[in-house]
Enzyme design. Structure first.
Site, PDB file in Angstrom:
ATOM      1  N   ASP A 101       0.858  -1.184   0.000  1.00 55.97           N
ATOM      2  CA  ASP A 101       0.000   0.000   0.000  1.00 55.97           C
ATOM      3  C   ASP A 101       0.893   1.233   0.000  1.00 55.97           C
ATOM      4  O   ASP A 101       2.087   1.147   0.289  1.00 55.97           O
ATOM      5  CB  ASP A 101      -0.919   0.000   1.219  1.00 55.97           C
ATOM      6  CG  ASP A 101      -2.216   0.779   0.991  1.00 55.97           C
ATOM      7  OD1 ASP A 101      -2.349   1.448  -0.050  1.00 55.97           O
ATOM      8  OD2 ASP A 101      -3.096   0.718   1.868  1.00 55.97           O
ATOM      9  N   ASP A 102       0.311   2.381  -0.319  1.00 59.63           N
ATOM     10  CA  ASP A 102       1.085   3.615  -0.312  1.00 59.63           C
ATOM     11  C   ASP A 102       1.320   4.114   1.102  1.00 59.63           C
ATOM     12  O   ASP A 102       2.380   4.628   1.423  1.00 59.63           O
ATOM     13  CB  ASP A 102       0.419   4.705  -1.168  1.00 59.63           C
ATOM     14  CG  ASP A 102      -1.009   5.040  -0.743  1.00 59.63           C
ATOM     15  OD1 ASP A 102      -1.598   4.305   0.090  1.00 59.63           O
ATOM     16  OD2 ASP A 102      -1.558   6.025  -1.266  1.00 59.63           O
ATOM     17  N   ASP A 105      -2.188   4.404   7.660  1.00 60.49           N
ATOM     18  CA  ASP A 105      -2.590   5.558   8.456  1.00 60.49           C
ATOM     19  C   ASP A 105      -3.047   5.093   9.831  1.00 60.49           C
ATOM     20  O   ASP A 105      -2.303   5.148  10.799  1.00 60.49           O
ATOM     21  CB  ASP A 105      -3.685   6.311   7.708  1.00 60.49           C
ATOM     22  CG  ASP A 105      -4.035   7.647   8.340  1.00 60.49           C
ATOM     23  OD1 ASP A 105      -3.822   7.833   9.552  1.00 60.49           O
ATOM     24  OD2 ASP A 105      -4.541   8.524   7.619  1.00 60.49           O
TER      25      ASP A 105
END
Length: 168
Positions: A101-102, A105
């Site tokens: 994933d980028d 969070d």
């Protein structure tokens, strides 16, 4: 965290490519991997770069909607599950699968995918403290209250000097 945060972290295409290659370097010794699962949409670009660097050709996506607006992370919804053929790789629990994933969070999206593939190796280009425990490898950590502006979300526009934005 919202895009109006004074803690903005803009990332150019060049920087993102360098960071994805740095992620691939870290992952090179973590394998071997037979397949990549990218968490869409953010994981699509880093997965392509990592797949090239690690010479992986079996690429799958899991589609999870999480950010319904720029201020609040809404309820997570799996829009497309992982293909059974990918779930069957290795031990049937994710061994030999790389999940990319980028950004991690809050870690909620990664947790959903980890429940699907508990033995997979999880990687993100960027990590925030709340999401870090859910991933195995990342490149850069930013504070929880930082908003990352990814290159696909930006256009060319004037940027006020940092000092002007902090006056108050």
């Amino acid at each position: 965290m919202s895009p109006t945060s004074p803690k903005a972290f803009p990332v150019s295409w060049d920087q993102f490519h360098r960071d994805c290659r740095a992620l691939a370097w870290r992952l090179a010794s973590a394998g071997p991997f037979e397949a990549i699962v990218c968490i869409t949409r953010g994981g699509l670009v880093p997965a392509a770069i990592v797949a090239r660097e690690l010479d992986l050709r079996l690429i799958e996506s899991v589609c999870i909607a999480s950010y319904h607006d720029y201020k609040n992370q809404g309820e997570l919804q799996v829009l497309k599950d992982i293909a059974p053929s990918i779930k069957a790789v290795g031990d049937g629990q994710g061994k030999g699968v790389l999940v990319v994933d980028d950004l991690t969070d809050t870690g909620k999206t990664a947790k959903i995918v980890r429940d699907m593939l508990p033995n997979a190796h999880f990687a993100a280009v960027y990590a925030k403290p709340a999401g870090r425990p859910m991933i195995d490898t990342f490149v850069t950590e930013v504070s929880q209250d930082t908003w990352i502006y990814f290159p696909w979300d930006m256009g060319l526009a004037y940027q006020a000097p940092i000092r002007e934005g902090s006056a108050g």
